[in-house]
Design a protein around this motif. Structure first.
Motif, PDB file in Angstrom:
ATOM      1  N   TYR A 149      -2.164   4.931  -4.481  1.00  0.00           N
ATOM      2  CA  TYR A 149      -3.576   4.599  -4.336  1.00  0.00           C
ATOM      3  C   TYR A 149      -4.454   5.750  -4.778  1.00  0.00           C
ATOM      4  O   TYR A 149      -5.409   5.569  -5.539  1.00  0.00           O
TER       5      TYR A 149
ATOM      6  N   ASN B 149      -7.667  -1.902  -1.784  1.00  0.00           N
ATOM      7  CA  ASN B 149      -6.810  -1.754  -0.609  1.00  0.00           C
ATOM      8  C   ASN B 149      -7.221  -2.917   0.290  1.00  0.00           C
ATOM      9  O   ASN B 149      -8.212  -2.859   0.980  1.00  0.00           O
TER      10      ASN B 149
ATOM     11  N   TYR C 198       0.830  -1.194   0.000  1.00  0.00           N
ATOM     12  CA  TYR C 198       0.000   0.000   0.000  1.00  0.00           C
ATOM     13  C   TYR C 198       0.872   1.254   0.000  1.00  0.00           C
ATOM     14  O   TYR C 198       1.875   1.331   0.707  1.00  0.00           O
TER      15      TYR C 198
END
Lengths: 148, 133
Positions: B75, B115, B70
């Motif tokens: 993102y 995610n 992540y």
């Protein structure tokens, strides 16, 4: 690179965030205490790596400035002696800063911290267990006090 | 905790637009950077077999599933802007700010980005060959 950067890379954190950095630093501190309790003390690695880059850079800059001073013309013998003494002090401080890391397998210690952090960052308490690799790190590196 | 082996380097370029008075919006491909990093490692799972046939029905010839760590910047860009994913961090993929469509390492996001479990630890998304947007 600082220890925090090495550990962050090891657990896949490639961004900077104040809270996340504090979290990772807490896990590093916790891992170091864990290994210290098991007999493998590399807490100097923490303090050395945190500051080593800045300290060593600072000392090298001081040394370069002192050497430049020596090359100035018109210095008295006393001034030259004082500068040489200063250089000697800086050099021994440099050796101490670099020498702090001797006697510690830096790569292994960093990997051990990373392994601990990988387990600790999971929300599953079952992950933080007696990992066999962690045990073998400790077995290899702990200080054994023999009874005479 | 998911396990994967991140061995494939990636570079991301997102489409940034700037408004120039008298000319309107000008867009360009900007390299995505996160701190000191511009190359990110992922697990790249290529496509084969039945999945390829199913995708071909939708007009997609070459796709892959990517699993990576992540990163809030990646993102956010993947969710909001047009992003091009360069497999193997191919240096020849973008030449003079233009994407080389004939380069086999240029992909774009296909579908959403996950995610995983909203834990801010890992991300998964699919990419398809870039065919020009």
């Amino acid at each position: 690179m600082s220890l925090l950067d090495d550990v962050k890379r090891g657990i896949g954190v490639f961004y900077s965030d104040e809270n996340k950095d504090a979290d990772v630093q807490r896990m590093i501190d916790s891992a170091t205490s864990y290994f210290k309790g098991a007999g493998w003390d590399f807490s100097t690695l923490l303090s050395s790596k945190k500051e080593d880059e800045t300290i060593i850079e600072g000392l090298e800059a001081d040394k370069a400035a002192a050497l430049a001073e020596l090359e100035e013309e018109g210095l008295t013998e006393e001034e030259i002696a004082a500068i040489n003494e200063n250089i000697a002090i800086i050099e021994s401080a440099l050796l101490a800063a670099q020498g702090e890391l001797e006697g510690i397998d830096v790569a292994l210690a960093t990997d051990a911290i990373i392994l601990y952090c990988k387990m600790a960052q999971s929300t599953d308490p079952g992950q933080l267990t007696n990992h066999p690799v962690l045990i073998s790190f400790i077995a290899q590196n702990r200080t054994v006090v023999t009874d005479d | 905790m998911i396990k994967f082996t991140p061995n494939t380097p990636l570079k991301f370029y997102y489409k940034g637009t700037t408004y120039v008075p008298g000319q309107g919006n000008i867009s360009s491909w900007i390299k995505l950077e996160s701190g000191n990093y511009d190359t990110f490692y992922c697990e790249w799972k290529g496509s084969y077999g039945d999945a390829v046939l199913a995708a071909a029905n939708m007009g997609v010839k070459d796709f892959a599933t990517i699993r990576t760590f992540y990163n809030p910047i990646i993102y956010e860009k993947l969710k909001t802007l047009a992003v091009v994913v360069i497999k193997n961090a191919d240096a020849n993929a973008i030449v003079d700010g233009e994407i080389d469509k004939n380069n086999m390492n240029v992909y774009e996001l296909w579908g959403g980005i996950d995610n995983i479990s909203e834990q801010n630890q890992f991300m998964e998304f699919k990419v398809r060959r870039y065919e020009g947007i």
